[in-house]
Design a protein around this motif. Sequence first.
Motif, PDB file in Angstrom:
ATOM      1  N   GLY A  14       0.948  -1.311   0.012  1.00 15.18           N
ATOM      2  CA  GLY A  14      -0.085  -0.133   0.089  1.00 15.18           C
ATOM      3  C   GLY A  14       0.923   1.327   0.011  1.00 15.18           C
ATOM      4  O   GLY A  14       0.364   2.094  -0.713  1.00 15.18           O
ATOM      5  N   GLY A  15       1.822   1.138   0.585  1.00 15.03           N
ATOM      6  CA  GLY A  15       2.711   2.334   0.856  1.00 15.03           C
ATOM      7  C   GLY A  15       3.419   2.775  -0.481  1.00 15.03           C
ATOM      8  O   GLY A  15       3.879   3.941  -0.775  1.00 15.03           O
ATOM      9  N   VAL A  17       1.690   2.554  -3.274  1.00  8.28           N
ATOM     10  CA  VAL A  17       0.654   3.021  -4.037  1.00  8.28           C
ATOM     11  C   VAL A  17       0.759   4.725  -3.623  1.00  8.28           C
ATOM     12  O   VAL A  17       0.300   5.476  -4.659  1.00  8.28           O
ATOM     13  N   PHE A  18       0.526   4.783  -2.383  1.00  5.59           N
ATOM     14  CA  PHE A  18       0.686   6.295  -2.026  1.00  5.59           C
ATOM     15  C   PHE A  18       1.426   6.469  -0.963  1.00  5.59           C
ATOM     16  O   PHE A  18       1.206   6.145   0.383  1.00  5.59           O
ATOM     17  N   PRO A  19       2.677   6.908  -1.333  1.00  8.78           N
ATOM     18  CA  PRO A  19       3.885   6.767  -0.499  1.00  8.78           C
ATOM     19  C   PRO A  19       4.066   8.190   0.440  1.00  8.78           C
ATOM     20  O   PRO A  19       4.854   8.392   1.319  1.00  8.78           O
ATOM     21  N   HIS A  20       3.070   8.863   0.148  1.00  5.10           N
ATOM     22  CA  HIS A  20       3.321  10.464   0.857  1.00  5.10           C
ATOM     23  C   HIS A  20       2.790  10.335   2.174  1.00  5.10           C
ATOM     24  O   HIS A  20       1.827   9.866   2.647  1.00  5.10           O
ATOM     25  N   ARG A  21       3.744  11.121   2.992  1.00  6.16           N
ATOM     26  CA  ARG A  21       3.381  10.844   4.417  1.00  6.16           C
ATOM     27  C   ARG A  21       2.259  12.316   4.889  1.00  6.16           C
ATOM     28  O   ARG A  21       1.288  11.926   5.835  1.00  6.16           O
ATOM     29  N   HIS A  22       2.050  13.158   3.944  1.00  6.10           N
ATOM     30  CA  HIS A  22       1.306  14.261   4.258  1.00  6.10           C
ATOM     31  C   HIS A  22       0.278  14.521   3.124  1.00  6.10           C
ATOM     32  O   HIS A  22       0.713  13.978   1.877  1.00  6.10           O
ATOM     33  N   LEU A  23      -0.738  15.304   2.949  1.00 11.27           N
ATOM     34  CA  LEU A  23      -1.387  15.741   1.944  1.00 11.27           C
ATOM     35  C   LEU A  23      -1.354  17.128   2.030  1.00 11.27           C
ATOM     36  O   LEU A  23      -2.508  17.816   2.481  1.00 11.27           O
ATOM     37  N   THR A  24      -0.493  18.035   1.561  1.00 12.97           N
ATOM     38  CA  THR A  24      -0.388  19.369   1.523  1.00 12.97           C
ATOM     39  C   THR A  24      -0.964  19.974   0.376  1.00 12.97           C
ATOM     40  O   THR A  24      -1.262  21.240   0.173  1.00 12.97           O
ATOM     41  N   GLY A  25      -1.187  19.145  -0.816  1.00 13.30           N
ATOM     42  CA  GLY A  25      -1.684  20.024  -1.999  1.00 13.30           C
ATOM     43  C   GLY A  25      -1.676  18.587  -2.960  1.00 13.30           C
ATOM     44  O   GLY A  25      -1.317  17.586  -2.981  1.00 13.30           O
ATOM     45  N   ILE A  26      -2.392  19.042  -4.031  1.00 12.37           N
ATOM     46  CA  ILE A  26      -2.387  18.175  -5.336  1.00 12.37           C
ATOM     47  C   ILE A  26      -1.242  18.163  -6.026  1.00 12.37           C
ATOM     48  O   ILE A  26      -0.841  17.137  -6.473  1.00 12.37           O
ATOM     49  N   ALA A  27      -0.537  19.296  -6.125  1.00 12.67           N
ATOM     50  CA  ALA A  27       0.749  19.185  -6.589  1.00 12.67           C
ATOM     51  C   ALA A  27       1.620  18.187  -6.022  1.00 12.67           C
ATOM     52  O   ALA A  27       1.614  18.373  -4.997  1.00 12.67           O
ATOM     53  N   GLY A  28       2.174  17.417  -6.899  1.00 12.69           N
ATOM     54  CA  GLY A  28       3.199  16.190  -6.439  1.00 12.69           C
ATOM     55  C   GLY A  28       2.605  15.095  -6.352  1.00 12.69           C
ATOM     56  O   GLY A  28       3.201  13.803  -6.272  1.00 12.69           O
ATOM     57  N   LEU A  29       1.075  15.045  -6.635  1.00  9.39           N
ATOM     58  CA  LEU A  29       0.390  13.763  -6.644  1.00  9.39           C
ATOM     59  C   LEU A  29       0.520  13.190  -8.356  1.00  9.39           C
ATOM     60  O   LEU A  29       0.264  13.834  -9.045  1.00  9.39           O
ATOM     61  N   LYS A  30       0.622  11.906  -8.430  1.00 12.62           N
ATOM     62  CA  LYS A  30       0.708  11.427  -9.600  1.00 12.62           C
ATOM     63  C   LYS A  30      -0.865  11.186  -9.821  1.00 12.62           C
ATOM     64  O   LYS A  30      -1.534  10.910  -9.037  1.00 12.62           O
ATOM     65  N   VAL A 325      -0.658  -1.110   9.527  1.00 14.98           N
ATOM     66  CA  VAL A 325      -1.629  -1.715   8.517  1.00 14.98           C
ATOM     67  C   VAL A 325      -0.572  -2.399   7.586  1.00 14.98           C
ATOM     68  O   VAL A 325       0.430  -1.569   6.917  1.00 14.98           O
ATOM     69  N   GLU A 326      -0.819  -3.589   7.186  1.00  7.76           N
ATOM     70  CA  GLU A 326      -0.242  -4.411   6.531  1.00  7.76           C
ATOM     71  C   GLU A 326       0.020  -3.812   5.147  1.00  7.76           C
ATOM     72  O   GLU A 326      -0.730  -3.542   4.248  1.00  7.76           O
ATOM     73  N   GLY A 327       1.583  -3.998   4.634  1.00  8.49           N
ATOM     74  CA  GLY A 327       1.828  -3.075   3.286  1.00  8.49           C
ATOM     75  C   GLY A 327       2.016  -1.529   3.571  1.00  8.49           C
ATOM     76  O   GLY A 327       2.666  -1.103   2.557  1.00  8.49           O
ATOM     77  N   TRP A 328       1.801  -1.269   4.790  1.00  6.58           N
ATOM     78  CA  TRP A 328       2.070   0.350   4.862  1.00  6.58           C
ATOM     79  C   TRP A 328       3.242   0.615   5.912  1.00  6.58           C
ATOM     80  O   TRP A 328       3.591   1.619   6.255  1.00  6.58           O
ATOM     81  N   ALA A 329       3.271  -0.206   7.051  1.00  2.00           N
ATOM     82  CA  ALA A 329       4.089  -0.114   7.964  1.00  2.00           C
ATOM     83  C   ALA A 329       5.936   0.037   7.444  1.00  2.00           C
ATOM     84  O   ALA A 329       6.092  -0.283   6.395  1.00  2.00           O
TER      85      ALA A 329
END
Length: 329
Positions: A14-15, A17-30, A325-329
Amino acid sequence: MPASDHRPAAQIPGGAVFPHRHLTGIAGLKPHQILFLLDEAEQWVDANRAHAKPDKRLAGLTQINAFFENSTRTLLSFEIAGKRLGADVVNMHAAQSSVKKGETLIDTAVTLNAMRADVIVIRHGSSGAVQLIATKVDCPVLNAGDGWHEHPTQALLDALTIRRRRGSIAGQRVVICGDILHSRVARSNMLALTALAAEVRVCGPATLMPAAIERMGVTPFADFDTALDGADVVMMLRLQNERMSGAFIPSTREYHLRYGLTDERLARAKPDALVMHPGPMNRGVEITSSVADHPERSAITEQVEMGVAVRMACLDVLTRRARGVEGWA
């Protein structure tokens, strides 16, 4: 997912798929990361509508909603989202905070961090403030709107609304009209919708249109009637009077005549065009009541509903690593 990774999605951690620690903006998201958050939100739409048994996956976690700027719907939406997931939700209002006594933003960040929150949701009137706080705390940070910069969960809920109502986002002609210059909602939506292959048109007075906005992959229009031609989605924006210094429009009456969405003007869009507004609305200025309350075409109340689901998804995803959570730790 990355083109080099051919494993089935179920086999990818899972990590990754979405490796970001924060969600500060849409910029930077694929694009696939944006779609992942939308897919995660779908389950919460269904659960909320079915009044499903509460899912307390965030039980024992503390969520601080630190709002340095006034808000009603966004604060309430994040509070409901956290509580439906079982989190202990604490709301901190700027009027009640030490910021009013002269505390610096970094001091506030250090104080919040010392309280050992598990996730912090921040709204601030200064662009970049949320990103600064994110560098000073040990837990995930969610941007609930910062200055003129971004409002990522609003863009996500808007994208989810469009996808559910129109069937897809790719190929949709979306017209965003109003105060583009001061709108973090417009910026985040432009980033998200263009990333997902929508055709985005922006329209507004020249005084409220950022310079060189074409660099964001959108097409600017000065004439609203022309912009509306063949539109699948019409997204109206509120005049950001609180962020203006000086006169940007002659009058609200003049603004409505040129840029207000009326029944007659909406007829230039496609017959089934969707009408959206992030709220709160200035009825009779950027939109008429007959359009805002249209039983089939208006998705404004649905946007509010999607907001809770999107914020539940974001709170869940960003805390998975800490919860082991499995796959995210």
